[in-house]
Design a protein around this motif. Sequence first.
Motif, PDB file in Angstrom:
ATOM      1  N   ARG A   1       0.828  -1.211   0.000  1.00  0.00           N
ATOM      2  CA  ARG A   1       0.000   0.000   0.000  1.00  0.00           C
ATOM      3  C   ARG A   1       0.858   1.255   0.000  1.00  0.00           C
ATOM      4  N   ILE A   2       1.955   1.203   0.728  1.00  0.00           N
ATOM      5  CA  ILE A   2       2.862   2.359   0.758  1.00  0.00           C
ATOM      6  C   ILE A   2       3.453   2.606  -0.628  1.00  0.00           C
ATOM      7  N   LEU A   3       3.880   1.532  -1.280  1.00  0.00           N
ATOM      8  CA  LEU A   3       4.460   1.683  -2.616  1.00  0.00           C
ATOM      9  C   LEU A   3       3.415   2.138  -3.625  1.00  0.00           C
ATOM     10  N   HIS A   4       2.216   1.589  -3.534  1.00  0.00           N
ATOM     11  CA  HIS A   4       1.142   2.016  -4.435  1.00  0.00           C
ATOM     12  C   HIS A   4       0.854   3.500  -4.254  1.00  0.00           C
ATOM     13  N   ALA A   5       0.808   3.955  -3.007  1.00  0.00           N
ATOM     14  CA  ALA A   5       0.569   5.373  -2.741  1.00  0.00           C
ATOM     15  C   ALA A   5       1.713   6.231  -3.264  1.00  0.00           C
ATOM     16  N   SER A   6       2.954   5.740  -3.123  1.00  0.00           N
ATOM     17  CA  SER A   6       4.102   6.512  -3.598  1.00  0.00           C
ATOM     18  C   SER A   6       4.074   6.651  -5.113  1.00  0.00           C
ATOM     19  N   HIS A   7       3.722   5.582  -5.824  1.00  0.00           N
ATOM     20  CA  HIS A   7       3.651   5.665  -7.286  1.00  0.00           C
ATOM     21  C   HIS A   7       2.655   6.747  -7.697  1.00  0.00           C
ATOM     22  N   ARG A   8       1.515   6.763  -7.059  1.00  0.00           N
ATOM     23  CA  ARG A   8       0.473   7.721  -7.419  1.00  0.00           C
ATOM     24  C   ARG A   8       0.852   9.154  -7.030  1.00  0.00           C
TER      25      ARG A   8
END
Length: 206
Positions: free
Chosen positions: A26-33
């Motif tokens: 979830r952290i990585l997904h949020a960072s990509h966005r």
Amino acid sequence: MDEVETEPDVSKGPRGRRRGRGARERILHASHRLFREQGINRTGIDQLCKVANVSTRTAYQHFGSKDGIIDEHLRQHDLERLPGVFDRTDLAPRERLLAAFETPQSAAGDVTPLCPFLAAAVEIPEPDHQLRIRVRDYKASMADRLTVVARDAGATNPGELGEQLALLLDGASARTRALNVDSYDVAAAIAAMLVERSIPDTPPTS
């Protein structure tokens, strides 16, 4: 009727946030966005954690620091994790060089993407910063991969062609972001001319 005691949901913290399982993703997904939409420097750790629905403590446990999140964000885009860019078995080497200029699927969104490595280089001014070193390594490896494919295609000077195509890809990414229009079609046409000039019709025999 006696009340039935229920066990507490240990998958959630005191604020109802899910913890542990899936937190890293979830952290990585949020960072990509967020890094794509508003940039690295404008994205604070608190906002990132809020979007990922994790605590800052959890984020630091997984990545150590914001730089650690950025580093993994970039690693998610490196060549080893994107084998389809160059390793398409359905295309000849010459065709793979041109396939590299297909418009990225992420360009269909409201925010025109910029190569995440170029974005990091713009936002991190220190040339000796570990993340800038990762950017340089990635860009060098991109040119190297293009050079290998150019050699397989029979280019007379594969190193030169690889560098030219790498520069053209970076230019297409930056111009697409700057103008908010797809510049990859123009870059593809230029790439086709470079490939035509650099690769003989009849590949040299070994």
